[in-house]
Design a protein around this motif. Sequence first.
Motif, PDB file in Angstrom:
ATOM      1  N   TYR A 291       0.804  -1.225   0.000  1.00 30.06           N
ATOM      2  CA  TYR A 291       0.000   0.000   0.000  1.00 30.06           C
ATOM      3  C   TYR A 291       0.838   1.277   0.000  1.00 30.06           C
ATOM      4  CZ  TYR A 291      -4.226  -2.777   0.761  1.00 30.06           C
ATOM      5  OH  TYR A 291      -5.262  -3.654   0.618  1.00 30.06           O
ATOM      6  N   PRO A 292       1.952   1.361   0.738  1.00 29.08           N
ATOM      7  CA  PRO A 292       2.763   2.594   0.642  1.00 29.08           C
ATOM      8  C   PRO A 292       3.288   2.859  -0.765  1.00 29.08           C
ATOM      9  CG  PRO A 292       3.367   1.354   2.607  1.00 29.08           C
ATOM     10  CD  PRO A 292       2.464   0.465   1.793  1.00 29.08           C
TER      11      PRO A 292
ATOM     12  N   GLN B 273       0.519   4.415  -2.599  1.00 27.52           N
ATOM     13  CA  GLN B 273       0.372   5.782  -2.099  1.00 27.52           C
ATOM     14  C   GLN B 273       1.429   6.698  -2.696  1.00 27.52           C
ATOM     15  OE1 GLN B 273       0.586   5.931   2.175  1.00 27.52           O
ATOM     16  NE2 GLN B 273      -0.607   7.819   2.298  1.00 27.52           N
ATOM     17  N   GLN B 274       2.647   6.203  -2.784  1.00 31.05           N
ATOM     18  CA  GLN B 274       3.731   6.990  -3.382  1.00 31.05           C
ATOM     19  C   GLN B 274       3.500   7.208  -4.874  1.00 31.05           C
ATOM     20  OE1 GLN B 274       7.538   5.116  -2.890  1.00 31.05           O
ATOM     21  NE2 GLN B 274       8.668   6.737  -3.916  1.00 31.05           N
ATOM     22  N   ARG B 275       3.019   6.163  -5.553  1.00 33.98           N
ATOM     23  CA  ARG B 275       2.797   6.262  -6.999  1.00 33.98           C
ATOM     24  C   ARG B 275       1.680   7.229  -7.343  1.00 33.98           C
ATOM     25  NH1 ARG B 275       0.083   1.291  -9.961  1.00 33.98           N
ATOM     26  NH2 ARG B 275      -1.727   2.381  -9.095  1.00 33.98           N
ATOM     27  N   ASP B 276       0.567   7.134  -6.611  1.00 29.70           N
ATOM     28  CA  ASP B 276      -0.632   7.897  -6.963  1.00 29.70           C
ATOM     29  C   ASP B 276      -0.820   9.154  -6.121  1.00 29.70           C
ATOM     30  OD1 ASP B 276      -1.119   5.925  -8.797  1.00 29.70           O
ATOM     31  OD2 ASP B 276      -2.524   4.831  -7.528  1.00 29.70           O
TER      32      ASP B 276
ATOM     33  N   VAL C 266      -7.299   6.806   1.761  1.00 28.48           N
ATOM     34  CA  VAL C 266      -7.645   6.034   0.568  1.00 28.48           C
ATOM     35  C   VAL C 266      -7.226   4.576   0.733  1.00 28.48           C
ATOM     36  CG1 VAL C 266      -7.283   5.805  -1.935  1.00 28.48           C
ATOM     37  CG2 VAL C 266      -7.552   8.066  -0.907  1.00 28.48           C
ATOM     38  N   ILE C 267      -6.140   4.321   1.464  1.00 28.46           N
ATOM     39  CA  ILE C 267      -5.734   2.935   1.723  1.00 28.46           C
ATOM     40  C   ILE C 267      -6.846   2.201   2.457  1.00 28.46           C
ATOM     41  CG2 ILE C 267      -4.110   1.456   2.980  1.00 28.46           C
ATOM     42  CD1 ILE C 267      -1.967   3.546   2.487  1.00 28.46           C
ATOM     43  N   THR C 268      -7.440   2.860   3.438  1.00 24.70           N
ATOM     44  CA  THR C 268      -8.532   2.210   4.172  1.00 24.70           C
ATOM     45  C   THR C 268      -9.755   2.009   3.285  1.00 24.70           C
ATOM     46  OG1 THR C 268      -9.367   4.320   5.039  1.00 24.70           O
ATOM     47  CG2 THR C 268      -7.738   3.159   6.361  1.00 24.70           C
TER      48      THR C 268
ATOM     49  N   GLY D 124       6.155   2.230   7.780  1.00 20.63           N
ATOM     50  CA  GLY D 124       6.890   3.044   6.813  1.00 20.63           C
ATOM     51  C   GLY D 124       6.825   4.526   7.101  1.00 20.63           C
ATOM     52  N   GLY D 125       5.630   5.019   7.505  1.00 24.63           N
ATOM     53  CA  GLY D 125       5.455   6.451   7.719  1.00 24.63           C
ATOM     54  C   GLY D 125       5.905   6.905   9.099  1.00 24.63           C
ATOM     55  N   THR D 126       5.298   6.345  10.145  1.00 21.92           N
ATOM     56  CA  THR D 126       5.614   6.769  11.511  1.00 21.92           C
ATOM     57  C   THR D 126       7.007   6.337  11.942  1.00 21.92           C
ATOM     58  OG1 THR D 126       3.254   6.625  12.082  1.00 21.92           O
ATOM     59  CG2 THR D 126       4.824   6.697  13.909  1.00 21.92           C
ATOM     60  N   LEU D 127       7.348   5.078  11.651  1.00 25.36           N
ATOM     61  CA  LEU D 127       8.646   4.557  12.088  1.00 25.36           C
ATOM     62  C   LEU D 127       9.756   4.793  11.065  1.00 25.36           C
ATOM     63  CD1 LEU D 127       7.546   1.139  13.669  1.00 25.36           C
ATOM     64  CD2 LEU D 127       7.822   3.352  14.783  1.00 25.36           C
TER      65      LEU D 127
END
Length: 413
Positions: A46-47, A50-53, A59-61, A257-260
């Motif tokens: 999913y990340p 998210q990075q691509r689009d 939106v992931i949820t 990926g985001g928080t950590l």
Amino acid sequence: MTTAGQAPTGTHHDAASRSRHRRGFWLVVGAFLVLMAFTTLPTPLYPLYQQRDGFPTFVITLIFAAYGIGVMAGLYLAGHVSDYLGRRPVLLAATAVELVSAVMFVLLQDTASLLVARFLCGLGIGAVTATATAHLAELHAVGRPDSDGRFASVVAGAVNTGGLALGPLVAGLLTQFLPHPLTVPYAVWVVLLAVAFVALLLAPETVHRPASRPAYRPQRVSVEPAARPHFSAAAVAAAAAFSVLGVFTSLTASFVGGTLGLHSRLLTGSIVFGVIGASALSQVALGSRDVPQRLRAGRAAMAVGLVLVAVGAWTTSLPLFAVAGITAGAGVGLVFNVAITTASTVSSPEHRGETLAGMFLAAYAGITVPVVAAGVAVTYLPARSVLVVFAGIVLVAVLVSTTRLLTRSSAGD
């Protein structure tokens, strides 16, 4: 959900027929495993989407919720039709739907297509779960007529949950070390799903079609009045338990990926594998205990796990977050196991399939609605704050619903 009452397991079968049914059992096991693993394959990816689009975490949820809605639609529209159409035609049709979904993942590169592909994946799985479980029970009954049905039931449960656990782990392995991470896993699954389709073609049918096909109707969801107090407590518990799985499978990649700041897809896939794998393992280890024991153990594991989720999220501790997921996952397995047992025991045989359908729909509502709410909250609040609040709300729901179930079990209502 359906039962296997139409299977010709009471008829005489020669040695060759029993051998075919034994082979068919393992062919269906393999196909079922491939189908279930496909549903969680996108979890560590999913990340990258998210990075691509460039879309927000919310939106992931939504993408994950599209899968849950698809499962509910599949259960409601097609979860029962294999009783008169036959197990194999329904499984073949569902596998074809999964193939279409996999091809969409490979060929189409936009968010709208991703939503549609996830919905189709859920739609097919909604038809698969009940049908494959019934098919395995019937194949085993013919292939091993002197054995009881517990082996087939254990295998079906292990394949169902084990496939869900394997999907993110395999995706993490494939994408961590190979190029084209948004294409390779799905291309591999296109091949595996095609093999599964062929395997199902070779498996024997276990349902005799009626001379006149009954008029189609969607699956009824029915709970008898006397069973409603038990059912409602079990349904809330099942929804709360599945909401934990939903958040871990939809938001773990964003948190890690985001928080950590740890961009390892193998790490994400391994955490989700641990959560779902613990759910399967707890059912195998404690599934033979009585209902109060399973419920107390599940409640304790869920409570400890959810507290650790809150602490791990707030302190941004990866080890604590992973331990929290595994502990909560073990509790999820036991609580859901008790919910299904409760639905089966409080309903009469003629309404059992309809009551079980209601329980599965409650569970998938739990995996869909709270995940969307968490996704909305993540748009405006830090992810760790959302996880803390979510853990608190689910903890209250689990404690209240399991306490109600325990009270009714002790009172013998």
